[in-house]
Write a protein that holds these residues in place. Structure first.
Motif, mmCIF file in Angstrom:
data_model
loop_
_atom_site.group_PDB
_atom_site.id
_atom_site.type_symbol
_atom_site.label_atom_id
_atom_site.label_comp_id
_atom_site.label_asym_id
_atom_site.label_seq_id
_atom_site.Cartn_x
_atom_site.Cartn_y
_atom_site.Cartn_z
ATOM 1 N N ASP A 37 4.460 1.964 1.617
ATOM 2 C CA ASP A 37 4.416 2.474 2.988
ATOM 3 C C ASP A 37 3.946 1.415 3.976
ATOM 4 O O ASP A 37 4.402 1.384 5.115
ATOM 5 C CB ASP A 37 3.477 3.686 3.068
ATOM 6 N N LEU A 38 3.026 0.573 3.548
ATOM 7 C CA LEU A 38 2.444 -0.451 4.414
ATOM 8 C C LEU A 38 2.327 -1.763 3.663
ATOM 9 O O LEU A 38 2.176 -1.778 2.443
ATOM 10 C CB LEU A 38 1.037 -0.034 4.880
ATOM 11 N N LYS A 45 -9.894 6.114 2.625
ATOM 12 C CA LYS A 45 -9.345 7.415 2.253
ATOM 13 C C LYS A 45 -7.875 7.495 2.654
ATOM 14 O O LYS A 45 -7.506 7.104 3.749
ATOM 15 C CB LYS A 45 -10.128 8.536 2.930
ATOM 16 N N GLY A 46 -7.053 7.989 1.729
ATOM 17 C CA GLY A 46 -5.632 8.138 1.984
ATOM 18 C C GLY A 46 -4.774 7.104 1.283
ATOM 19 O O GLY A 46 -3.551 7.193 1.312
ATOM 20 N N ILE A 47 -5.407 6.124 0.655
ATOM 21 C CA ILE A 47 -4.634 5.128 -0.095
ATOM 22 C C ILE A 47 -4.452 5.637 -1.516
ATOM 23 O O ILE A 47 -5.424 5.927 -2.217
ATOM 24 C CB ILE A 47 -5.319 3.749 -0.084
ATOM 25 N N ILE A 87 0.842 -1.195 0.000
ATOM 26 C CA ILE A 87 0.000 0.000 0.000
ATOM 27 C C ILE A 87 0.873 1.240 0.000
ATOM 28 O O ILE A 87 1.772 1.382 0.831
ATOM 29 C CB ILE A 87 -0.921 0.020 1.237
ATOM 30 N N GLN A 88 0.575 2.148 -0.929
ATOM 31 C CA GLN A 88 1.228 3.448 -0.960
ATOM 32 C C GLN A 88 0.225 4.464 -0.422
ATOM 33 O O GLN A 88 -0.919 4.540 -0.898
ATOM 34 C CB GLN A 88 1.639 3.796 -2.387
ATOM 35 N N ARG A 120 -1.046 10.710 5.382
ATOM 36 C CA ARG A 120 -2.311 10.159 5.864
ATOM 37 C C ARG A 120 -2.162 8.737 6.410
ATOM 38 O O ARG A 120 -3.114 7.976 6.454
ATOM 39 C CB ARG A 120 -3.338 10.197 4.734
ATOM 40 N N THR A 121 -0.953 8.393 6.829
ATOM 41 C CA THR A 121 -0.692 7.029 7.301
ATOM 42 C C THR A 121 -1.602 6.636 8.460
ATOM 43 O O THR A 121 -2.168 5.547 8.459
ATOM 44 C CB THR A 121 0.788 6.864 7.695
ATOM 45 N N ASN A 122 -1.749 7.510 9.450
ATOM 46 C CA ASN A 122 -2.589 7.175 10.605
ATOM 47 C C ASN A 122 -4.028 6.894 10.199
ATOM 48 O O ASN A 122 -4.673 5.980 10.723
ATOM 49 C CB ASN A 122 -2.541 8.290 11.655
#
Length: 139
Positions: A100-101, A124-126, A69-70, A75-77
């Motif tokens: 990132d994950l 949201k954020g992916i 996952i990028q 917005r990681t949290n």
């Protein structure tokens, strides 16, 4: 945590079913010492649970996959919170590099996996994902 706590945790990671007596013997301390340390580690939430590990081939119909996952911006949290709410995400790891994950996903069928992927992609954020199905595990 001291060296004995670390040794105790290592023994429990290798076999969480070891008896207190067996742990005490391996550590060379009294059973009461081991019981007290385990209780203290649980109370401090260093040990948060015990689990059963199954050989992957013991559940041949289960599909396992890794999703890289990028995250979009900072917005990681937000993404992590969304993934922790996904019941089919059985593990989530922060990593470096292009992704990132990394999320380990499990599903009962290809259709179920497709549904899981659709839900995850709506978080949201992916920014981008790449999913690989695990075919065989060697260790």
């Amino acid at each position: 945590m001291d060296q004995m706590d670390n040794q105790l945790i290592a023994l429990l990671r290798a076999d969480a079913r070891l008896s207190v007596a067996n742990l005490a013997h391996k550590l060379g301390v009294a059973r009461g010492t081991v019981a007290h340390r385990i209780r203290r580690l649980e109370d401090k939430q260093i040990i948060v649970g015990y689990t059963v590990q199954l050989r992957p081939e013991s559940q041949p119909s289960e599909i396992r996959a890794w999703m890289a996952i990028q995250v979009d911006g900072n917005r990681t949290n937000e993404v992590v919170a969304g993934l922790l709410g996904e019941p089919n995400a059985v593990a989530l790891h922060d990593t470096n590099g292009r992704w990132d994950l990394m999320a380990e996903l499990r599903a009962d069928s290809p259709v179920d996996l497709s549904t899981v992927l659709e839900r995850v992609r709506l978080i949201k954020g992916i920014r981008h994902t790449e999913t690989n199905i695990l075919l065989k595990t060697y260790r």
